[in-house]
Design an enzyme around this catalytic site. Sequence first.
Site, PDB file in Angstrom:
ATOM      1  N   GLU A  37       1.015  -1.105  -0.302  1.00  0.00           N
ATOM      2  CA  GLU A  37      -0.206   0.384  -0.193  1.00  0.00           C
ATOM      3  C   GLU A  37       0.954   1.349   0.001  1.00  0.00           C
ATOM      4  O   GLU A  37       1.800   1.522   0.765  1.00  0.00           O
ATOM      5  CB  GLU A  37      -0.996  -0.479   1.716  1.00  0.00           C
ATOM      6  CG  GLU A  37      -1.710   0.996   1.100  1.00  0.00           C
ATOM      7  CD  GLU A  37      -2.622   0.986   2.034  1.00  0.00           C
ATOM      8  OE1 GLU A  37      -2.759   0.115   2.998  1.00  0.00           O
ATOM      9  OE2 GLU A  37      -3.361   2.163   2.432  1.00  0.00           O
ATOM     10  N   ARG A 263       5.464 -12.563   9.364  1.00  0.00           N
ATOM     11  CA  ARG A 263       5.870 -11.613   9.154  1.00  0.00           C
ATOM     12  C   ARG A 263       7.580 -11.544   9.697  1.00  0.00           C
ATOM     13  O   ARG A 263       7.500 -12.195  10.811  1.00  0.00           O
ATOM     14  CB  ARG A 263       5.304  -9.744   9.840  1.00  0.00           C
ATOM     15  CG  ARG A 263       4.855 -10.425  11.508  1.00  0.00           C
ATOM     16  CD  ARG A 263       4.284  -8.461  11.362  1.00  0.00           C
ATOM     17  NE  ARG A 263       3.086  -8.575  10.060  1.00  0.00           N
ATOM     18  CZ  ARG A 263       2.853  -7.594   9.782  1.00  0.00           C
ATOM     19  NH1 ARG A 263       3.643  -5.943   9.433  1.00  0.00           N
ATOM     20  NH2 ARG A 263       1.660  -7.131   8.211  1.00  0.00           N
ATOM     21  N   LYS A 273       4.538   0.470   8.851  1.00  0.00           N
ATOM     22  CA  LYS A 273       4.309   1.733   8.923  1.00  0.00           C
ATOM     23  C   LYS A 273       3.570   2.728   9.327  1.00  0.00           C
ATOM     24  O   LYS A 273       4.350   4.617   9.692  1.00  0.00           O
ATOM     25  CB  LYS A 273       3.943   1.853   7.371  1.00  0.00           C
ATOM     26  CG  LYS A 273       5.114   1.092   6.615  1.00  0.00           C
ATOM     27  CD  LYS A 273       3.828   1.562   4.674  1.00  0.00           C
ATOM     28  CE  LYS A 273       3.458   0.189   5.442  1.00  0.00           C
ATOM     29  NZ  LYS A 273       2.066  -0.419   3.583  1.00  0.00           N
TER      30      LYS A 273
HETATM   31  P1  ATP Z   1       3.018  -2.039   8.414  1.00  0.00           P
HETATM   32  O1  ATP Z   1       2.355  -3.430   9.094  1.00  0.00           O
HETATM   33  O2  ATP Z   1       4.460  -2.188   8.027  1.00  0.00           O
HETATM   34  O3  ATP Z   1       2.034  -0.896   7.996  1.00  0.00           O
HETATM   35  P2  ATP Z   1       1.751  -3.223   6.080  1.00  0.00           P
HETATM   36  O4  ATP Z   1       1.437  -4.886   5.768  1.00  0.00           O
HETATM   37  O5  ATP Z   1       0.336  -3.230   5.909  1.00  0.00           O
HETATM   38  O6  ATP Z   1       3.208  -3.116   6.509  1.00  0.00           O
HETATM   39  P3  ATP Z   1       1.704  -3.574   2.902  1.00  0.00           P
HETATM   40  O7  ATP Z   1       1.929  -2.562   1.965  1.00  0.00           O
HETATM   41  O8  ATP Z   1       0.071  -3.872   2.815  1.00  0.00           O
HETATM   42  O9  ATP Z   1       2.090  -2.806   4.579  1.00  0.00           O
HETATM   43  O10 ATP Z   1       2.906  -4.598   2.599  1.00  0.00           O
HETATM   44  C1  ATP Z   1       2.810  -5.146   1.045  1.00  0.00           C
HETATM   45  C2  ATP Z   1       3.504  -6.646   1.556  1.00  0.00           C
HETATM   46  O11 ATP Z   1       4.405  -6.788   2.305  1.00  0.00           O
HETATM   47  C3  ATP Z   1       2.119  -6.993   2.073  1.00  0.00           C
HETATM   48  O12 ATP Z   1       1.976  -8.613   1.620  1.00  0.00           O
HETATM   49  C4  ATP Z   1       2.426  -8.042   3.654  1.00  0.00           C
HETATM   50  O13 ATP Z   1       1.825  -9.073   4.490  1.00  0.00           O
HETATM   51  C5  ATP Z   1       3.739  -7.546   3.199  1.00  0.00           C
HETATM   52  N1  ATP Z   1       5.269  -7.140   4.708  1.00  0.00           N
HETATM   53  C6  ATP Z   1       4.721  -6.132   5.613  1.00  0.00           C
HETATM   54  N2  ATP Z   1       4.857  -5.986   6.958  1.00  0.00           N
HETATM   55  C7  ATP Z   1       6.606  -7.690   6.360  1.00  0.00           C
HETATM   56  C8  ATP Z   1       6.711  -7.661   7.728  1.00  0.00           C
HETATM   57  N3  ATP Z   1       7.371  -7.509   8.519  1.00  0.00           N
HETATM   58  N4  ATP Z   1       7.469  -8.639   6.999  1.00  0.00           N
HETATM   59  C9  ATP Z   1       7.155  -9.810   5.966  1.00  0.00           C
HETATM   60  N5  ATP Z   1       6.202  -9.365   5.112  1.00  0.00           N
HETATM   61  C10 ATP Z   1       5.819  -8.036   5.194  1.00  0.00           C
HETATM   62 MG    MG Z   2      -1.253  -3.051   4.588  1.00  0.00          MG
END
Ligand code: ATP
Ligand code: MG
Length: 565
Positions: A37, A263, A273
Amino acid sequence: MGAEDFTPGLNFIRNIIENDIKAKKNDGRVHTRFPPEPNGYLHIGHAKSICLNFGLAAEYKGLCNLRFDDTNPGKEDVEYVDSIMADVRWLGFDWGDRLYYASDYFEKLYEYALHLIRTGKAYVCALSADQIREYRGTLTEPGQDSPCRERPVTESLDFFQRMRAGEFPDGSYVLRAKIDMASPNLNMRDPVLYRIRRESHHRTGDRWLIYPMYDYTHPISDALEGITHSLCTLEFEDHRPFYDWVLDNLPVPCHPQQIEFARLNLNYTVMSKRKLLELVDKALVRGWDDPRLPTIAGLRRRGYTPESIRAFAESVGVAKRESMVDMALLEHCLRQDLNKRARRVMAVLRPLKVVISNYPEHQVEELEAENNPEDPGAGTRKLPFAREIYIEQDDFREDPPKKFFRLSPGKEIRLKHAYYIRCDEVVKDAKGRVIELRCTYDPESRGGWTKDGRKVLGTSHWVSATHAVDVEVRLYDKLLSVPDPANEKEEKDFKEYLNPNSLEILKGCKVEPGLSEAKPGQYFQFLRQGYFCIDPDSTASIPVFNRSVTLRDSWAKIEKSQQDK
Ligand code: ATP
Ligand code: MG
């Protein structure tokens, strides 16, 4: 999956993929996607997901798409879109011509929503967000049906079209899936599919007043792109039934399989984020690319290489269980990589002047120094040596403790690549601080070795005072002072655990002359101090170096390389 289907040495996702290929599922194709995102910069957790998605695609001769999951106007921005593309490329991955945006599917998503309404699988609901929450029930109690649940199809169709046309204020209506208010899975209790939001979108502008929810958008986007394996993090496990429900109830081209993995969590830092944005917005760090942050941009600025991050992602592997990875592992991966490629140079971070009284004034010698003992191809360079040099303040003690193997009055040390020197006299300022040493050198010890083979206490790095370049050096430490704020007894805001000493700026450091030419993207090992790189804040008059990582065992290593000669 039976035990016979499990191949040891493969992570569980590879196992699933190999079994799918064997079974000719998806005609044996592997097609993944990385779906960020654009509401912030990518961090090391995303790097794990990127390496996994692009890595698996490459391994199985498949494809991996880059797709922006941009269904949340207001929080999203083109700055983030651009940074994400730059970061994925920098990590070494290529999405070819497969760059997609969920927002490009808005029209299709809308048509699919009409389809759900027509088939009695969705309805327009007038409950407020709070009421929806109240009606949802709890883990132990079933939910209650919305009074709008039995709204006739024609009426829902009419209302939904008018939601789009802008006839209703924000928050007045939502479109909901009609599934099961008594489901043990809360995500299946008539989840919201669309809400009215008068907010400009970074790509569609003001064209849309209704926006689809992530959980509805994601499975359809995957299906439209022909994704075979949709990898996501564990918190989406409970959302999988809804992912499948959407695809089962719509005439989509295919039904991708959602697979969840744990994760990545790293200690002594933050990885959401939202928290990273807070640090940036409140100027608690110097921006998204602050070298203390675990963002890809921060790590790059800090001096991390794409190779080291990929090696790290590989070494943490993928699992089904959450765990906390030690920051030391990330640092280890960087050391492993830089050890092979970083040029060794001499830099004195906290200079102490040494005058070599028996060295001829105005004489300058060019001494040969190897660039990298780990890489004979890296060659040698010439180092100027003269009567006045700098050594590290720490390398001298007037009253040395017992095991101090460096310079002190009357004692002798070796200057790396140069000569033996002995300390004869200590010069102090009015306050009694040591400001200069008077030493004598042994002209017979050129190169750092004597014929009589006499032992010295240790070896110091140095630079010629007249030839040295003045630079600024930034040393970094952990962002947080505790490994895992969530596990602290006192539950405080994470910002209270920020390490006040995470950045130390040293000015007036002295480095060997060649470093005035240092360029971004070059990696250096400052002997005994760690690995360093040029920071973008550098100017022509004052280069700025970041310490990427310290050297563990630096002292032992130098001693060893001396003995090995
Ligand atoms: P955050 O929780 O840090 O805000 P998010 O999951 O909201 O991250 P996205 O932009 O939706 O962020 O993530 C894009 C991809 O990266 C998704 O498939 C998500 O599952 C993966 N991802 C995000 N954080 C991690 C992590 N700590 N370890 C592994 N994969 C991750
Ligand atoms: Mg997300």
